[in-house]
Design a protein around this motif. Sequence first.
Motif, short mmCIF file in Angstrom:
data_model
loop_
_atom_site.label_atom_id
_atom_site.label_comp_id
_atom_site.label_asym_id
_atom_site.label_seq_id
_atom_site.Cartn_x
_atom_site.Cartn_y
_atom_site.Cartn_z
N HIS A 10 0.81 -1.22 0.00
CA HIS A 10 0.00 0.00 0.00
C HIS A 10 0.84 1.27 0.00
N GLN A 52 1.15 0.13 -6.15
CA GLN A 52 0.13 1.15 -6.42
C GLN A 52 0.26 1.77 -7.81
N ARG A 86 -3.67 11.17 8.53
CA ARG A 86 -3.11 10.69 9.79
C ARG A 86 -1.91 11.57 10.10
N LYS A 128 3.27 13.00 5.50
CA LYS A 128 2.13 13.73 4.90
C LYS A 128 2.43 15.21 4.65
N ILE A 169 -12.96 11.66 12.63
CA ILE A 169 -14.24 12.32 12.37
C ILE A 169 -15.13 11.29 11.68
N ASP A 188 3.65 9.12 -0.73
CA ASP A 188 2.40 8.46 -0.37
C ASP A 188 2.11 7.38 -1.41
N GLY A 189 1.77 6.18 -0.93
CA GLY A 189 1.49 5.10 -1.87
C GLY A 189 0.45 5.53 -2.89
N MET A 190 -0.73 5.91 -2.41
CA MET A 190 -1.78 6.44 -3.29
C MET A 190 -2.27 7.77 -2.74
N ASN A 191 -2.93 7.72 -1.62
CA ASN A 191 -3.63 8.79 -0.91
C ASN A 191 -5.11 8.81 -1.30
N LEU A 192 -5.87 8.18 -0.43
CA LEU A 192 -7.31 8.05 -0.69
C LEU A 192 -8.06 9.34 -0.39
N GLU A 221 -11.26 10.88 -2.23
CA GLU A 221 -12.50 11.19 -1.49
C GLU A 221 -12.89 12.66 -1.71
P1 ADQ Z 1 -2.93 6.06 4.80
O1 ADQ Z 1 -1.52 6.49 4.97
O2 ADQ Z 1 -3.70 5.88 6.05
O3 ADQ Z 1 -3.05 4.72 3.93
P2 ADQ Z 1 -4.88 7.42 2.95
O4 ADQ Z 1 -4.81 6.71 1.66
O5 ADQ Z 1 -5.06 8.89 2.79
O6 ADQ Z 1 -3.60 7.23 3.88
O7 ADQ Z 1 -6.11 6.83 3.75
C1 ADQ Z 1 -6.52 7.39 4.96
C2 ADQ Z 1 -8.00 7.06 5.20
O8 ADQ Z 1 -8.32 7.41 6.54
C3 ADQ Z 1 -8.91 7.88 4.29
O9 ADQ Z 1 -9.99 7.08 3.93
C4 ADQ Z 1 -9.36 9.04 5.19
O10 ADQ Z 1 -10.63 9.57 4.90
C5 ADQ Z 1 -9.36 8.38 6.56
N1 ADQ Z 1 -9.06 9.38 7.59
C6 ADQ Z 1 -7.93 10.08 7.75
N2 ADQ Z 1 -8.05 10.93 8.78
C7 ADQ Z 1 -9.29 10.76 9.27
C8 ADQ Z 1 -10.04 11.37 10.33
N3 ADQ Z 1 -9.53 12.29 11.13
N4 ADQ Z 1 -11.28 10.94 10.53
C9 ADQ Z 1 -11.81 9.99 9.74
N5 ADQ Z 1 -11.18 9.40 8.73
C10 ADQ Z 1 -9.94 9.78 8.51
C11 ADQ Z 1 -2.12 3.83 3.32
C12 ADQ Z 1 -1.09 4.47 2.37
C13 ADQ Z 1 -1.81 5.28 1.32
C14 ADQ Z 1 -2.80 4.39 0.56
C15 ADQ Z 1 -3.70 3.65 1.52
C16 ADQ Z 1 -4.56 2.61 0.80
O11 ADQ Z 1 -0.19 5.27 3.11
O12 ADQ Z 1 -0.89 5.87 0.41
O13 ADQ Z 1 -3.60 5.20 -0.29
O14 ADQ Z 1 -2.94 2.95 2.50
O15 ADQ Z 1 -3.79 1.76 0.02
#
Ligand code: ADQ
Length: 467
Positions: free
Chosen positions: A155, A186, A260, A265, A337, A359-363, A367
Amino acid sequence: MAERLIVVSNRIPTDAEPAGGLVFALHETLKKTGGIWIGAHPNLSDTNTIGLQTLAEQDGYTRLSFSLTHNDHENFYLGFSNSVLWPMCHRRGDLVQLNREFEEGYARVNARLARQMKEILRPDDQIWVHDYHFFPLAAELRKLGHHGKIGFFLHIPFPALGDLSALPLRADLARWLAQYDLIGLQTRNDVARCLEMYRADKNAELMFDGTIKFGDRIAGLRSFPIGIDVDAFVKAASKPFDTAKLGVGLTHDLVIGVDRLDYSKGLPNRFRAFGHFLEARQDKSRRASLLQIAPPTREEVPAYRQIRLELEELTGRLNGENAELDWTPLRYIHRNIDRNLLAQLFRYARVGLVTPFADGMNLVAKEYIAAQDPEDPGVLILSRMAGAAEELTEALLVNPYDVEEMSDALAQALDMPLAQRKHRYAGCMERVRATDVSRWSESFLTALAARPPALVIPTAKISGAVG
Ligand code: ADQ
């Protein structure tokens, strides 16, 4: 007997209705296919239980857990996984903490999990292993005589060749990964870096069909860009909501960041860019607010405590210098949240700021796009270093090290005419839809199923073999 799907990930859903992109996708997949999901038990234990424990049997599949002791947590999870592999993969070799106990903990947990899995495995099971916590899991399973299909998905970013030198000698990523039948990454850039690693390895040959021959094994390698559950996010964001309830200040342009709290980040530079933007703006009566939501993670690791302190100091300074009696420019929230509220905040915000250094992807980037109103969309400012930038080319792409460039992008985004916003949104949304998370899991599993049994077939090599 039909093939069973066995998913392995460090984190496993523990609630009846799991939420969140990846968890949701795997849950939906397993609901359809049946099978088993194996992950770490949410509570640490004093001693290791012998075998895998059943956590739940519901929705047509089984969740099994392995236990982690406090020592495992310290050395396998916080140690080797998050103080060696995570910084190394995110180009932060300076934060890598080498320690023999970390290495031993990582090797021990992977070997033990393989033994526990072996007890329940059938020869034709399809195993899908997730992420950097389990690089050596296939090698351990092969040692125990398991020859069935094993796929791996990383990831996070695949490390560059130079960064790999930060690993201890025994951590042989090339050998570990070659024991999988399919290596999923990714992005195309990740695949290029992985090929670079194999090209430099004297035991590897790159084959004409894109596979990698390593010793007596042949592994497939491909990118499978992960996505989100688009329809669910669009639906959550489209629900009518009372902006007053959001409490975000209707008179201000809202800029939002959700991450996170992780040094990868790029949050300090994001705050600096916002501060620069406030100072540089011509019309001082125009107010913009940055809402940064950043729940803390891995706080036992010193680098995470450090970044938190740095951000608190920056927030204090930025607000001290810019706030007015009726305006707080930067709001910084340290907790999770509700996802529906998050979707609505994304829709309300004029700008989504996603500026990681790696960042691997950044969801969050996907979103933010999915949450927009197609008739009046906001603008995504996205780091070129996020995996998502390979697809979301219509976003305002920025260099996260360049504070002035990010500040200029903020001004550009807030002033962008509707027609351009719509055009950029449509381009991004098309890509977000094309990589919906259900397609991601389907395409990985289809590719894994299509891999021939891992026999060495003599083929002409194109490069990489040095002897
Ligand atoms: P993450 O480093 O955790 O994931 P990301 O892809 O942005 O990063 O996913 C975070 C998820 O957590 C998102 O769905 C986001 O909405 C949710 N989130 C973050 N903060 C939040 C908050 N305060 N309240 C509620 N929800 C929150 C890792 C890799 C990424 C890769 C993903 C999936 O680091 O690069 O995209 O895995 O493969």
